[in-house]
Design a protein around this motif. Structure first.
Motif, short mmCIF file in Angstrom:
data_model
loop_
_atom_site.label_atom_id
_atom_site.label_comp_id
_atom_site.label_asym_id
_atom_site.label_seq_id
_atom_site.Cartn_x
_atom_site.Cartn_y
_atom_site.Cartn_z
N GLN A 27 0.82 -1.21 0.00
CA GLN A 27 0.00 0.00 0.00
C GLN A 27 0.86 1.26 0.00
O GLN A 27 0.50 2.27 -0.63
N LEU A 28 2.00 1.22 0.67
CA LEU A 28 2.89 2.37 0.63
C LEU A 28 3.41 2.59 -0.80
O LEU A 28 3.51 3.74 -1.25
N LYS A 29 3.72 1.51 -1.49
CA LYS A 29 4.14 1.65 -2.89
C LYS A 29 3.04 2.28 -3.72
O LYS A 29 3.29 3.16 -4.55
N ARG A 30 1.82 1.83 -3.49
CA ARG A 30 0.68 2.37 -4.22
C ARG A 30 0.51 3.85 -3.91
O ARG A 30 0.29 4.67 -4.82
N PHE A 31 0.62 4.21 -2.64
CA PHE A 31 0.45 5.60 -2.23
C PHE A 31 1.55 6.48 -2.83
O PHE A 31 1.28 7.58 -3.34
N ILE A 32 2.77 6.00 -2.75
CA ILE A 32 3.90 6.76 -3.32
C ILE A 32 3.70 6.97 -4.82
O ILE A 32 3.98 8.05 -5.35
N THR A 33 3.18 5.96 -5.49
CA THR A 33 2.92 6.08 -6.92
C THR A 33 1.91 7.17 -7.22
O THR A 33 2.10 7.99 -8.13
N VAL A 34 0.83 7.21 -6.44
CA VAL A 34 -0.22 8.21 -6.67
C VAL A 34 0.30 9.62 -6.45
O VAL A 34 0.11 10.51 -7.30
N ILE A 35 0.99 9.87 -5.34
CA ILE A 35 1.43 11.24 -5.07
C ILE A 35 2.60 11.63 -5.97
O ILE A 35 2.81 12.82 -6.23
N SER A 36 3.34 10.64 -6.45
CA SER A 36 4.40 10.94 -7.42
C SER A 36 3.81 11.53 -8.69
O SER A 36 4.37 12.45 -9.29
N ARG A 37 2.65 11.01 -9.10
CA ARG A 37 1.98 11.57 -10.27
C ARG A 37 1.63 13.03 -10.06
O ARG A 37 1.61 13.83 -11.00
N MET A 38 1.34 13.39 -8.82
CA MET A 38 0.97 14.77 -8.51
C MET A 38 2.16 15.72 -8.53
O MET A 38 1.98 16.94 -8.57
N GLY A 39 3.36 15.18 -8.45
CA GLY A 39 4.54 16.02 -8.44
C GLY A 39 5.31 16.02 -7.13
O GLY A 39 6.31 16.73 -6.99
N TYR A 40 4.87 15.23 -6.16
CA TYR A 40 5.62 15.14 -4.91
C TYR A 40 6.90 14.34 -5.14
O TYR A 40 6.88 13.31 -5.81
N ASN A 41 7.99 14.83 -4.59
CA ASN A 41 9.27 14.14 -4.79
C ASN A 41 9.92 13.71 -3.48
O ASN A 41 11.10 13.37 -3.44
N GLN A 42 9.13 13.75 -2.39
CA GLN A 42 9.64 13.28 -1.10
C GLN A 42 8.51 12.65 -0.30
O GLN A 42 7.38 13.15 -0.30
N VAL A 43 8.80 11.54 0.36
CA VAL A 43 7.87 10.91 1.30
C VAL A 43 8.63 10.66 2.60
O VAL A 43 9.70 10.05 2.59
N GLN A 44 8.10 11.18 3.70
CA GLN A 44 8.69 10.95 5.00
C GLN A 44 7.86 9.91 5.75
O GLN A 44 6.63 9.99 5.78
N LEU A 45 8.53 8.95 6.33
CA LEU A 45 7.87 7.92 7.14
C LEU A 45 8.07 8.27 8.61
O LEU A 45 9.19 8.21 9.12
N TYR A 46 6.99 8.68 9.27
CA TYR A 46 7.09 9.02 10.69
C TYR A 46 7.06 7.74 11.51
O TYR A 46 6.02 7.08 11.64
#
Length: 531
Positions: A27-46
């Motif tokens: 699911q994290l891979k799926r989520f990263i894929t979706v927001i990557s399409r939006m233009g986000y280039n960083q994901v922080q895992l708290y």
């Protein structure tokens, strides 16, 4: 991938993996894929303790922690999409899930014991483990909300010390360890303000002595975080204030998914607009949106995609509503106007402020609701209407249908339960057998609907997250159903004459608010008694 925003070098999202809901690797891979399409280039895992640390078997113990192998897999996947995966951890406070096993490392509350070499040995091993798993040089070291820093075991050992000195000493030691593992640290900026202002953060007029800035490590990035206002002026003044402390400033905003089962996109979007425009004016180069999971992580990360879409569009200079909605459909594959309906369970009075009646009405006691005076008959019809809209939207939501189904099931419960305490007390006080029979029939319906919601919510949780943490939801929702059943049986006994009174229904409820509020606490919602 678009990745191209016009204003930020780093534009990210922070996912809370520490409030019981730990997203699965897939699911994290799926989520990263979706927001990557939006233009986000960083994901922080708290991750407070939900990652593997060598030599610490109780770190994330039975909490769904990510193994080193899982983090390496996630990091490789993010890198393949040109997304920087960043560990966002804690090195001062918010360590209670771990320190309950290691009280020897605790100063007070959930704060680590500054100055103790065992603490720095732990932090060294934390950083070593993370270095094994991540390519990035960025490391968020936390250090927020350490309200009682130096007031526990530290005070016993060292006596009364200047709390700025305590913080700065620890910060420099942690940054030295970060440098050892080639990490460039960033930290939340609130503690400097809190120490200067008697615990308050958002004091825009705060002035700091130049000597404090001189003691802050040059490589450190200071994060101004603010989720609470639509006022651009406050963002501007607070950003200016943080620059008294560091030339390296980042901003952390909020995509509100931390008030129960439903999101608050409407509020988040307005806040994001003001915040991003302030960051652009101040030439801030790094910004990210936090997605906390306070009090159990009940709301899916996907529920705030409308906020993330707006944030991405504003950063890219896209401001027209029609264009934003079109981008949302391109990026997510669901109509924006359907997706934003996920907010509806908390917006039954049309209020765009952060309120969460969908959670506290669910858990409010059937006999002793502390929010009795806010129960309105009209809410029953409104929740029934919202449930119908969510069910219709689910049909066009594709892979996201389970989000709509879960909240629709919740609204079905609330269409009955939202006035159950008022109706119970009215029937009891009147002694009208017909009215008691009607209420008892609704208890049976309510219990049946709550069981349906349980299964819909369980499907959502197990779709998004590891199973760890759902034990708490089992206890909460199972306890809710048990309490409903207990109240039903006692009402039946009273109606049938087996008992002559129900003590709780004879007590007067004292109002604690006049209207809808944000009460994101299961414990405070269910009872005034100890648990």
């Amino acid at each position: 991938m678009e990745h191209g925003n016009n204003h930020f070098q780093k534009f990210g999202v922070m996912i809370d993996c520490s409030r019981n809901a730990v997203m699965t690797v897939e699911q994290l891979k799926r989520f990263i894929t979706v927001i990557s399409r939006m233009g986000y280039n960083q994901v922080q895992l708290y991750m407070e303790d939900t990652y593997e640390v060598s030599g610490e078997p109780f770190f994330g113990y039975l909490r769904g922690r990510y193994s080193k192998q899982e983090l390496k897999e996630l990091d490789d996947f993010a890198c393949s999409l040109d997304v920087e995966l960043v560990p966002n951890i804690q090195t001062l406070a918010h360590m209670g899930s771990f320190t309950k096993w290691r009280s020897d490392l605790t100063d007070i509350d959930d704060i680590l014991l500054v100055g103790d070499e065992k603490v720095y040995d732990l932090i060294d091993r934390m950083f070593a483990s993370l270095r094994e798993c991540f390519h990035t040089k960025t490391l968020h070291i936390g250090m927020d909300e350490a309200h009682h820093l130096g007031r526990g075991k530290y005070l016993d050992r060292h006596g009364l010390q200047d709390r700025f000195d305590i913080l700065l000493s620890h910060l420099n030691r942690v940054c030295q360890i970060a440098d050892k593992y080639d990490f460039a640290p960033m930290m939340w900026g609130d503690m400097f303000y809190r120490l200067a202002n008697g615990g308050e953060y958002y004091e825009a007029s705060s002035k700091f002595d130049a000597s404090i800035k001189a003691k802050i490590p040059e490589k450190l990035t200071l994060v101004y975080w603010d989720y609470y206002t639509h006022d651009k002026k406050r963002y501007l003044s607070m950003l200016q204030g943080h620059r008294q402390l560091s030339d390296r400033i980042a901003f952390g905003g909020g995509a509100w998914k931390w008030s129960g089962f439903a999101p608050n996109n409407y509020f988040s979007i307005k806040a994001a607009k003001a915040a991003i425009r302030a960051c652009v004016d101040m030439q801030v180069q790094e910004a990210f949106f936090t997605m906390w999971g306070d009090n159990g992580g009940e709301c899916s990360s996907y529920a705030v995609l409308p906020t993330l879409c707006h944030g991405a569009c504003i950063a890219q200079g896209i401001t027209k509503t029609a264009d934003i909605k079109q981008k949302f459909y391109e990026w997510v594959g669901v109509k924006y106007d359907d997706f934003i309906l996920l907010d509806a369970p908390n917006r039954i009075d049309g209020n765009e402020n952060v309120v969460n009646p969908a959670k506290y009405f669910l858990y409010a006691d059937c006999f002793m609701s502390m929010l009795l005076n806010t129960e309105k008959e009209e809410y029953c019809k409104k929740y029934a209407s919202v449930a119908r809209k969510l069910k219709r939207a689910a049909k066009g939501a594709g892979e996201y249908a389970y989000l709509f189904e879960s909240l629709a099931a919740l609204c079905d419960v609330l269409s009955v339960k939202v006035t159950i305490c008022t109706r119970t007390r009215r029937a009891y006080e009147s002694g009208d057998r017909a009215e008691l029979d009607s209420v008892i029939a609704d208890y049976k319906k309510m219990i049946k609907l709550t069981k349906r919601f349980y299964y819909a919510f369980r499907k959502q949780w197990f779709t998004d997250n590891k199973p760890h943490g759902f034990d708490i939801q089992d206890a909460r929702l199972g306890g809710l159903i048990g309490r409903m059943q207990s109240c039903l049986e006692r009402l039946c006994a009273y109606r049938d004459g087996s008992i002559s009174s129900i003590a709780e229904l004879e007590e007067t409820i004292v109002p604690i608010t006049d209207g809808l509020m944000n009460l994101n606490s299961w414990g405070r919602s269910i009872s005034t008694n100890k648990f």
